[in-house]
Design a protein around this motif. Structure first.
Motif, PDB file in Angstrom:
ATOM      1  N   HIS A 189       0.839  -1.206   0.000  1.00  0.00           N
ATOM      2  CA  HIS A 189       0.000   0.000   0.000  1.00  0.00           C
ATOM      3  C   HIS A 189       0.874   1.257   0.000  1.00  0.00           C
ATOM      4  N   ASN A 225      -8.484  -2.907  -5.599  1.00  0.00           N
ATOM      5  CA  ASN A 225      -8.788  -2.138  -4.394  1.00  0.00           C
ATOM      6  C   ASN A 225     -10.247  -2.291  -3.994  1.00  0.00           C
ATOM      7  N   ASP A 229      -9.348  -0.584   1.527  1.00  0.00           N
ATOM      8  CA  ASP A 229      -8.022  -0.086   1.158  1.00  0.00           C
ATOM      9  C   ASP A 229      -7.961   1.427   1.269  1.00  0.00           C
ATOM     10  N   TYR A 233      -5.446   4.578   2.602  1.00  0.00           N
ATOM     11  CA  TYR A 233      -5.077   5.730   1.799  1.00  0.00           C
ATOM     12  C   TYR A 233      -5.692   7.012   2.357  1.00  0.00           C
TER      13      TYR A 233
END
Length: 358
Positions: A189, A225, A229, A233
């Motif tokens: 990630h 994704n 996820d 982020y």
């Protein structure tokens, strides 16, 4: 007052309501990416129609960043004058002006320039194979976003949005389906986010106003994704000074999405609740009551309206009718405002503060 028509202030910029026109490509610029008369009429009409924030279509940060022929550009100093005039039109009609900056990546459709991507993986089996960006090209791309942010500031925009959605270049870096790199920009990630981190930092160096990021909260494909996820982020985006995450979806693969009213709202609600950041809801938001439910139940902070606003430039007033609330109306469109309004110079419009009963 309904939540939909409640003002919202972000970093000192006051939106008159929670209604934004979503960025939608019009493919009506000159071959060099410059503003045309169409843009003044198209975006000015939605500002006149009562939206609090009017986003332009994606403006390309590099010549091979256009999503399609006729897209607006922001990769050159020559674009600033036309964009500034368009901002003036939107402001004159009472709305705030938003600029979305982005790069098409492997979806650049024109054969005159190469398409680029994190990895040499075509969008579809029939698409051309893009060039995998080198480290030096990534640095140049980050600087292109920085320069685009500076030009947006010089043009007078109120809100800036970084496009990391819909299968375009930054989304390609974020998605394990398009990013097969084995260097510092691929794998985990953290590595897949690295270019987004660098772009946000570069943009923040030039832009201290409201900053949005549009995401594709899910890739809709196995191994891609998912909304979870974007909790990872999203926390990083918040730490970097992003003010609002605009929650769209899809685009990394060519497939049909089962869309329905509010189908993307759960992602906006999840990120808003778990990350503690403002979010925008988008996707088949058709009625005022639908938008009001989203906002009043804390599922998002603004609604971004696309296709419905293409059909109805005065969607804000239509939504007010649906909610049985007083609607903002241009003075020129009222029986009591026309006499003195004729004395004003062209485009010297009063803000949409007059109201009539819905």
């Amino acid at each position: 007052m309904t939540k939909l028509f409640e003002p919202l202030t972000i970093r000192g910029v006051k939106l008159r309501n929670r209604i934004a026109m979503s960025p939608m490509c019009m493919h009506s610029a000159t071959p060099t990416g410059d503003v045309t008369t169409f843009h003044h009429v198209h975006y000015g009409a939605r500002a006149l129609g009562g939206a609090g924030l009017v986003f332009l279509e994606t403006t390309a940060v590099q010549p091979n960043g256009m999503i399609g022929p006729g897209d607006l550009g922001i990769w050159d100093e020559s674009h600033v004058h036309g964009l500034a005039e368009l901002v003036n039109t939107i402001h004159a009609m009472g709305a705030k002006a938003g600029c979305q900056i982005g790069h098409a990546g492997r979806q650049y459709p024109i054969a005159d320039l190469p398409s680029v991507a994190p990895s040499a993986i075509p969008f579809t089996p029939d698409s051309r194979v893009p060039q995998a960006l080198s480290i030096a090209q990534i640095a140049a791309l980050v600087d292109a976003f920085r320069q685009a942010a500076r030009r947006a500031r010089e043009a007078g925009f109120d809100v800036l949005e970084i496009h990391t959605a819909h299968g375009y270049l930054l989304n390609e870096f974020l998605s394990p389906k398009a990013n097969h790199r084995t260097d510092a920009y691929g794998g985990s990630h953290e590595n897949r986010y690295r270019i987004v981190r660098e772009v946000i930092d570069a943009v923040r160096g030039e832009w201290d106003g409201p900053l949005f990021v549009r995401i594709s909260s899910t890739d809709y494909v196995e191994g891609g994704n998912r909304p979870e996820d974007f909790l990872v982020y999203g926390r990083w985006m918040k730490e970097q000074g992003v003010d609002l995450i605009d929650c769209s979806s899809g685009g990394i693969a060519m497939l049909k999405v089962d869309s329905f009213p509010n189908y993307q709202v759960p992602a906006a609600e999840l990120i808003r609740r778990e990350v503690g950041i403002m979010t925008g809801a988008v996707g088949l938001i058709e009625t005022g009551r639908q938008a009001e439910e989203i906002l009043r139940n804390g599922r998002a902070d603004i609604v971004l309206v696309g296709r419905e606003m293409l059909k109805d430039p005065f969607w804000a007033r239509t939504a007010a009718d649906d909610l049985r609330t007083p609607a903002p109306v241009p003075p020129q469109y009222t029986r009591y405002g026309s006499a003195w309004q004729r004395a004003l110079p062209p485009l010297a419009m009063a803000p949409l503060e007059e109201t009539v009963a819905a």
